[in-house]
Design an enzyme around this catalytic site. Sequence first.
Site, PDB file in Angstrom:
ATOM      1  N   PRO A   9     -13.494  27.714 -15.864  1.00 58.50           N
ATOM      2  CA  PRO A   9     -13.920  27.689 -17.255  1.00 58.50           C
ATOM      3  C   PRO A   9     -15.037  26.689 -17.543  1.00 58.50           C
ATOM      4  CG  PRO A   9     -11.751  26.687 -17.007  1.00 58.50           C
ATOM      5  CD  PRO A   9     -12.076  27.364 -15.705  1.00 58.50           C
ATOM      6  N   ASN A  10     -15.938  27.128 -18.401  1.00 57.44           N
ATOM      7  CA  ASN A  10     -17.056  26.330 -18.929  1.00 57.44           C
ATOM      8  C   ASN A  10     -18.174  26.090 -17.914  1.00 57.44           C
ATOM      9  OD1 ASN A  10     -15.892  25.888 -21.576  1.00 57.44           O
ATOM     10  ND2 ASN A  10     -14.401  24.595 -20.534  1.00 57.44           N
ATOM     11  N   ARG A  17     -24.192  22.164 -20.981  1.00 55.14           N
ATOM     12  CA  ARG A  17     -22.989  21.396 -21.286  1.00 55.14           C
ATOM     13  C   ARG A  17     -23.115  19.981 -20.739  1.00 55.14           C
ATOM     14  NH1 ARG A  17     -17.800  22.264 -17.239  1.00 55.14           N
ATOM     15  NH2 ARG A  17     -16.553  20.985 -18.589  1.00 55.14           N
ATOM     16  N   TYR A  22     -23.039  16.693 -15.953  1.00 55.17           N
ATOM     17  CA  TYR A  22     -23.114  17.830 -15.023  1.00 55.17           C
ATOM     18  C   TYR A  22     -24.544  18.208 -14.622  1.00 55.17           C
ATOM     19  CZ  TYR A  22     -18.258  18.273 -16.467  1.00 55.17           C
ATOM     20  OH  TYR A  22     -16.937  18.012 -16.718  1.00 55.17           O
ATOM     21  N   ASN A  73     -14.182  25.569  -7.836  1.00 51.94           N
ATOM     22  CA  ASN A  73     -14.225  24.530  -8.859  1.00 51.94           C
ATOM     23  C   ASN A  73     -13.387  25.065 -10.019  1.00 51.94           C
ATOM     24  OD1 ASN A  73     -14.678  22.737 -10.894  1.00 51.94           O
ATOM     25  ND2 ASN A  73     -16.893  22.575 -10.572  1.00 51.94           N
ATOM     26  N   ALA A  76     -11.355  22.607 -15.867  1.00 45.61           N
ATOM     27  CA  ALA A  76     -10.221  21.896 -16.467  1.00 45.61           C
ATOM     28  C   ALA A  76      -8.865  22.436 -15.993  1.00 45.61           C
ATOM     29  CB  ALA A  76     -10.310  21.961 -17.986  1.00 45.61           C
ATOM     30  N   HIS A  79      -6.429  20.360 -13.744  1.00 44.37           N
ATOM     31  CA  HIS A  79      -5.535  19.292 -14.162  1.00 44.37           C
ATOM     32  C   HIS A  79      -4.185  19.776 -14.692  1.00 44.37           C
ATOM     33  CE1 HIS A  79      -9.281  17.259 -13.548  1.00 44.37           C
ATOM     34  NE2 HIS A  79      -9.857  17.882 -14.560  1.00 44.37           N
ATOM     35  N   ASP A  86      -0.098  27.904  -7.761  1.00 47.76           N
ATOM     36  CA  ASP A  86       0.781  28.860  -7.074  1.00 47.76           C
ATOM     37  C   ASP A  86      -0.023  29.993  -6.440  1.00 47.76           C
ATOM     38  OD1 ASP A  86       2.930  27.323  -7.781  1.00 47.76           O
ATOM     39  OD2 ASP A  86       3.696  28.680  -9.335  1.00 47.76           O
ATOM     40  N   GLU A  97     -11.149  22.499  -2.877  1.00 50.15           N
ATOM     41  CA  GLU A  97     -11.416  22.240  -4.296  1.00 50.15           C
ATOM     42  C   GLU A  97     -12.640  21.343  -4.426  1.00 50.15           C
ATOM     43  OE1 GLU A  97      -8.024  21.035  -6.841  1.00 50.15           O
ATOM     44  OE2 GLU A  97      -9.333  19.397  -7.462  1.00 50.15           O
ATOM     45  N   HIS A  99     -15.649  19.457  -7.179  1.00 49.49           N
ATOM     46  CA  HIS A  99     -16.045  19.070  -8.531  1.00 49.49           C
ATOM     47  C   HIS A  99     -17.449  18.502  -8.493  1.00 49.49           C
ATOM     48  CE1 HIS A  99     -12.041  19.738  -9.999  1.00 49.49           C
ATOM     49  NE2 HIS A  99     -11.605  19.143  -8.905  1.00 49.49           N
ATOM     50  N   SER A 101     -18.709  16.441 -10.941  1.00 50.58           N
ATOM     51  CA  SER A 101     -18.579  15.028 -11.318  1.00 50.58           C
ATOM     52  C   SER A 101     -17.499  14.363 -10.458  1.00 50.58           C
ATOM     53  CB  SER A 101     -18.198  14.924 -12.802  1.00 50.58           C
ATOM     54  OG  SER A 101     -16.910  15.481 -13.019  1.00 50.58           O
ATOM     55  N   ARG A 106     -13.512   9.143 -14.127  1.00 51.78           N
ATOM     56  CA  ARG A 106     -13.582   9.579 -15.527  1.00 51.78           C
ATOM     57  C   ARG A 106     -12.238   9.323 -16.238  1.00 51.78           C
ATOM     58  NH1 ARG A 106     -16.082  15.401 -15.696  1.00 51.78           N
ATOM     59  NH2 ARG A 106     -16.202  14.849 -17.918  1.00 51.78           N
ATOM     60  N   ARG A 110      -8.205  13.417 -15.776  1.00 58.89           N
ATOM     61  CA  ARG A 110      -8.969  14.154 -14.754  1.00 58.89           C
ATOM     62  C   ARG A 110      -8.631  13.696 -13.337  1.00 58.89           C
ATOM     63  NH1 ARG A 110     -12.784  17.035 -17.802  1.00 58.89           N
ATOM     64  NH2 ARG A 110     -13.362  15.890 -19.670  1.00 58.89           N
TER      65      ARG A 110
HETATM   66  C1  DQA Z   1     -15.222  19.611 -13.250  1.00 58.11           C
HETATM   67  C2  DQA Z   1     -14.365  18.410 -13.691  1.00 58.11           C
HETATM   68  C3  DQA Z   1     -13.267  18.835 -14.651  1.00 58.11           C
HETATM   69  O1  DQA Z   1     -12.504  17.735 -15.059  1.00 58.11           O
HETATM   70  C4  DQA Z   1     -13.878  19.489 -15.883  1.00 58.11           C
HETATM   71  O2  DQA Z   1     -12.863  19.959 -16.731  1.00 58.11           O
HETATM   72  C5  DQA Z   1     -14.843  20.572 -15.539  1.00 58.11           C
HETATM   73  C6  DQA Z   1     -15.780  20.354 -14.448  1.00 58.11           C
HETATM   74  C7  DQA Z   1     -16.409  19.167 -12.372  1.00 58.11           C
HETATM   75  O3  DQA Z   1     -16.965  20.020 -11.704  1.00 58.11           O
HETATM   76  O4  DQA Z   1     -16.791  17.996 -12.357  1.00 58.11           O
HETATM   77  O5  DQA Z   1     -14.910  21.595 -16.209  1.00 58.11           O
HETATM   78  O6  DQA Z   1     -14.413  20.475 -12.495  1.00 58.11           O
END
Ligand code: DQA
Length: 151
Positions: A9-10, A17, A22, A73, A76, A79, A86, A97, A99, A101, A106, A110
């Site tokens: 997401p996002n 954003r 980012y 990635n 959110a 978390h 699962d 996994e 990220h 950032s 942070r 997170r």
């Molecule tokens: C993220 C870090 C997450 O905490 C955040 O919710 C994101 C981006 C990152 O790539 O740094 O959406 O996964």
Amino acid sequence: MDLLILNGPNLNRLGKREPSVYGNDSLKDLEALLTQYGESKNVNLTMRQSNWEGQLIDWIHEAEDAFDGIVINPGAFTHYSIALRDAVASISVPVIEVHISNVHAREDFRKESVIAPNCVGQISGFGFDSYIMGIDFFVRRRNEDESTRET
Ligand code: DQA
């Protein structure tokens, strides 16, 4: 070798954003960078992004028998999504996994990943290079397998 790159997401908002966190580059820029890197390493990349938990879960399930590895990635969902955790546990395909950032530098919420314990590992804080490092893990493993086969 076939790898699935999943963005949660996002991440479709990259470039717009929170650029101080980012960066200024878009998801398209990320995908172009990874495509170029994949080609240079002889890896086929399939890249998908969704804001929907269920969609990500379906893609993870479908990856069984279809991909050699997943770089995800989870945004959110990292978390708190036990459902994604699962899903990762339900397949035998290795998952990394990543990220953009450094989640450990942070907010406290997170710092916990409910998904990472079911992954090979977590790479965090290297910008778009986090994805490259994830892909590199699979490339190095493939190259090691090939060199053991040759000897
Ligand atoms: C993220 C870090 C997450 O905490 C955040 O919710 C994101 C981006 C990152 O790539 O740094 O959406 O996964």
